[in-house]
Design a protein around this motif. Structure first.
Motif, PDB file in Angstrom:
ATOM      1  N   MET A   1       0.822  -1.207   0.000  1.00 30.71           N
ATOM      2  CA  MET A   1       0.000   0.000   0.000  1.00 30.71           C
ATOM      3  C   MET A   1       0.862   1.264   0.000  1.00 30.71           C
ATOM      4  N   ASP A   2       0.304   2.325  -0.563  1.00 32.60           N
ATOM      5  CA  ASP A   2       0.941   3.635  -0.469  1.00 32.60           C
ATOM      6  C   ASP A   2       0.618   4.311   0.851  1.00 32.60           C
ATOM      7  N   VAL A   3      -0.582   4.066   1.349  1.00 27.79           N
ATOM      8  CA  VAL A   3      -1.016   4.667   2.603  1.00 27.79           C
ATOM      9  C   VAL A   3      -2.157   3.835   3.174  1.00 27.79           C
ATOM     10  N   VAL A   4      -2.265   3.829   4.485  1.00 25.90           N
ATOM     11  CA  VAL A   4      -3.378   3.176   5.183  1.00 25.90           C
ATOM     12  C   VAL A   4      -4.177   4.266   5.889  1.00 25.90           C
ATOM     13  N   ILE A   5      -5.511   4.167   5.830  1.00 27.50           N
ATOM     14  CA  ILE A   5      -6.377   5.131   6.499  1.00 27.50           C
ATOM     15  C   ILE A   5      -7.169   4.404   7.570  1.00 27.50           C
ATOM     16  N   GLY A   6      -7.038   4.841   8.814  1.00 25.09           N
ATOM     17  CA  GLY A   6      -7.747   4.231   9.919  1.00 25.09           C
ATOM     18  C   GLY A   6      -9.053   4.949  10.200  1.00 25.09           C
ATOM     19  N   CYS A   7     -10.137   4.184  10.224  1.00 27.80           N
ATOM     20  CA  CYS A   7     -11.473   4.710  10.533  1.00 27.80           C
ATOM     21  C   CYS A   7     -12.075   3.869  11.648  1.00 27.80           C
ATOM     22  N   VAL A   8     -11.332   3.682  12.716  1.00 24.18           N
ATOM     23  CA  VAL A   8     -11.723   2.801  13.806  1.00 24.18           C
ATOM     24  C   VAL A   8     -12.084   3.627  15.030  1.00 24.18           C
ATOM     25  N   ASP A   9     -12.680   2.955  16.018  1.00 26.08           N
ATOM     26  CA  ASP A   9     -13.215   3.700  17.153  1.00 26.08           C
ATOM     27  C   ASP A   9     -12.617   3.292  18.496  1.00 26.08           C
ATOM     28  N   ASN A  10     -11.423   2.688  18.482  1.00 25.17           N
ATOM     29  CA  ASN A  10     -10.820   2.303  19.759  1.00 25.17           C
ATOM     30  C   ASN A  10      -9.305   2.260  19.645  1.00 25.17           C
ATOM     31  N   ARG A  11      -8.659   2.379  20.805  1.00 23.85           N
ATOM     32  CA  ARG A  11      -7.201   2.454  20.841  1.00 23.85           C
ATOM     33  C   ARG A  11      -6.538   1.151  20.427  1.00 23.85           C
ATOM     34  N   LEU A  12      -7.158   0.026  20.763  1.00 20.23           N
ATOM     35  CA  LEU A  12      -6.548  -1.256  20.436  1.00 20.23           C
ATOM     36  C   LEU A  12      -6.418  -1.439  18.929  1.00 20.23           C
ATOM     37  N   ALA A  13      -7.470  -1.093  18.190  1.00 21.38           N
ATOM     38  CA  ALA A  13      -7.412  -1.205  16.734  1.00 21.38           C
ATOM     39  C   ALA A  13      -6.366  -0.257  16.166  1.00 21.38           C
ATOM     40  N   ARG A  14      -6.281   0.948  16.709  1.00 21.05           N
ATOM     41  CA  ARG A  14      -5.258   1.904  16.247  1.00 21.05           C
ATOM     42  C   ARG A  14      -3.851   1.364  16.507  1.00 21.05           C
ATOM     43  N   TYR A  15      -3.684   0.739  17.656  1.00 18.43           N
ATOM     44  CA  TYR A  15      -2.386   0.156  17.989  1.00 18.43           C
ATOM     45  C   TYR A  15      -1.982  -0.889  16.958  1.00 18.43           C
TER      46      TYR A  15
ATOM     47  N   LEU B   1       1.030   6.943  23.305  1.00 16.15           N
ATOM     48  CA  LEU B   1       0.204   6.433  24.398  1.00 16.15           C
ATOM     49  C   LEU B   1       0.894   6.548  25.747  1.00 16.15           C
ATOM     50  N   GLY B   2       2.224   6.477  25.750  1.00 15.63           N
ATOM     51  CA  GLY B   2       2.949   6.520  27.007  1.00 15.63           C
ATOM     52  C   GLY B   2       2.934   5.176  27.708  1.00 15.63           C
ATOM     53  N   PRO B   3       3.711   5.018  28.769  1.00 15.18           N
ATOM     54  CA  PRO B   3       3.842   3.736  29.464  1.00 15.18           C
ATOM     55  C   PRO B   3       2.515   3.200  30.003  1.00 15.18           C
ATOM     56  N   GLU B   4       1.687   4.067  30.575  1.00 13.19           N
ATOM     57  CA  GLU B   4       0.425   3.595  31.156  1.00 13.19           C
ATOM     58  C   GLU B   4      -0.538   3.115  30.081  1.00 13.19           C
ATOM     59  N   GLY B   5      -0.599   3.865  28.977  1.00  7.85           N
ATOM     60  CA  GLY B   5      -1.481   3.465  27.884  1.00  7.85           C
ATOM     61  C   GLY B   5      -1.069   2.138  27.283  1.00  7.85           C
ATOM     62  N   LEU B   6       0.227   1.932  27.103  1.00  2.87           N
ATOM     63  CA  LEU B   6       0.726   0.671  26.568  1.00  2.87           C
ATOM     64  C   LEU B   6       0.490  -0.477  27.541  1.00  2.87           C
TER      65      LEU B   6
END
Length: 388
Positions: free
Chosen positions: A117-131, A170-175
């Motif tokens: 892919m040239d680029v990926v576009i995220g259209c998700v609604d939670n941090r886990l999917a973004r991760y 996210l930082g240490p706590e988020g991870l």
């Protein structure tokens, strides 16, 4: 429906717009809900040549108030979002190629496919999917655009390997929170998809438009690097609709020690596919890598059986870990037991000691066109699988 000639004429006034670049562009869109609908519609109108849509969900009635590509018939039939939007995009622009993946970005998208892919576009609604999007994009060296919407508010930002990393932000706590939740991926996926935030078609349209605008800039990489365009990378665009305010927030994080954005290179090609058995795959890897005991690290564990904690009852599963929670709910004598009420007997590595050598890679949960992480005495190796 429109033609390439119409697109050429309409966008000719954009000095930076290159028709041939957009025709050849390959874009992956993760999430086909309200935001994904707007992003996909805009990509089709711009004439992007190839789109891959990833979504595991089905269409429901509540989707219809804010998703331009869905109909009542789609909801009544509980059709899969990825398949429906692929059909609608082809109706809008028959010159496009659109592939649908009815699955989860975390486990069902091969890294080899994403790397094209040239680029990926995220259209998700939670941090886990973004991760998970971020992890794959960083490994493949692919930039990605993130969008988020909630009520009348929305944000957009860009992450690029070497410059900006979602995991680092996210930082240490988020991870730590993500690491705690990741082993129960099946449950997390359903809970987060059920907890849908109220959104409007207006905010989806605004943020979706910004995401596509940023993706087009990344497709026109030379103009971006020359300064003719400015990327959101390192900043967050924030829109608040109730009082009609916008602002930019500095949003850049990149820790050189972060393991998430370690790129998987160099990649060695192979003839292994998802239909190849574990035994045959290991034999090919022995020859290819010159090692008598290669070990394939699984992205998701393989579970052969589960055992109830209270009475010791065992039930055969023979599925990837992500499928265990649903299996317990519907298919076994342990129906109704929660995942935390059973022990999983699982394997995280495929090697000579793996007892089910006759299974195919698909059966143990490896997606098509993946890149295998193989450990040998010489170190880490990255082996590209051949497409089906």
């Amino acid at each position: 429906m429109h033609s390439t000639e119409q697109t050429e004429e309409i966008f000719a006034q954009l000095s930076w717009f290159q028709r041939d670049r957009v025709d050849k562009a390959r874009v992956m869109v993760v999430g086909a809900g309200a935001l994904g609908n707007e992003v996909l519609k805009n990509l089709a109108l711009f004439g992007v040549g190839h789109i891959t849509v990833v979504d595991f969900d089905h269409i429901e009635e509540h989707n219809l108030t804010r998703s331009v590509l869905f109909t009542h018939a789609d909801a009544e039939g509980r059709r899969q979002k990825a398949i429906v939007v692929a059909e609608r995009l082809i109706e809008m622009n028959p010159a496009m190629e659109v592939d649908a993946i009815c699955g989860d970005i975390a486990y069902d998208v091969g890294l080899g496919l994403l790397s094209t892919m040239d680029v990926v576009i995220g259209c998700v609604d939670n941090r886990l999917a973004r991760y998970h999007i971020n992890r794959l994009c960083m490994r493949a060296g692919i930039p990605w655009v993130d969008g988020g919407i909630d009520g009348l508010e929305g944000t957009a930002r860009v992450f690029m390997p070497g410059e900006n990393c979602y995991a680092c932000s996210l930082g240490p706590e988020g991870l730590k929170d993500l690491a705690y939740r990741m082993p129960c991926a099946g449950i997390v996926r359903r809970n987060e998809s059920a907890g849908r935030a109220a959104t409007t078609p207006i905010i989806a349209s605004i943020i979706g438009a910004v995401e596509v605008q940023e993706a087009l800039k990344l497709i026109h990489r030379e103009q971006l690097e020359a300064g003719a365009l400015t990327s959101l990378c390192g900043r967050m665009f924030c829109y608040e609709g109730q009082h009609l305010t916008t602002k930019f927030v500095e949003f850049k994080a990149y820790d050189d020690d972060c393991a998430v954005h370690e790129q998987w290179t160099p990649v060695v090609t192979s003839d292994i596919t998802t239909t190849t058995t574990v035994a045959a795959s290991l034999q090919q890897l022995r020859v290819l890598l010159g090692d008598d005991n290669p070990q394939v690290t699984l992205n998701d564990c393989f579970v052969d059986f589960v055992e109830a904690k209270d009475d010791g009852k065992q039930v055969e599963v023979m599925k990837p870990g992500r499928a265990v929670a649903e299996y317990l709910e519907t298919e076994t004598p342990l129906r109704g037991r929660r995942s935390d009420e059973v022990y999983q007997h699982e394997y995280s590595v495929l090697d000579a000691s793996f007892p089910f050598q006759e299974l195919t890679l698909a059966q143990v949960g490896i997606p098509q066109q993946d890149i295998l992480h193989v450990v040998t005495r010489q170190g880490d190796n990255y082996i590209a699988m051949r497409g089906a």
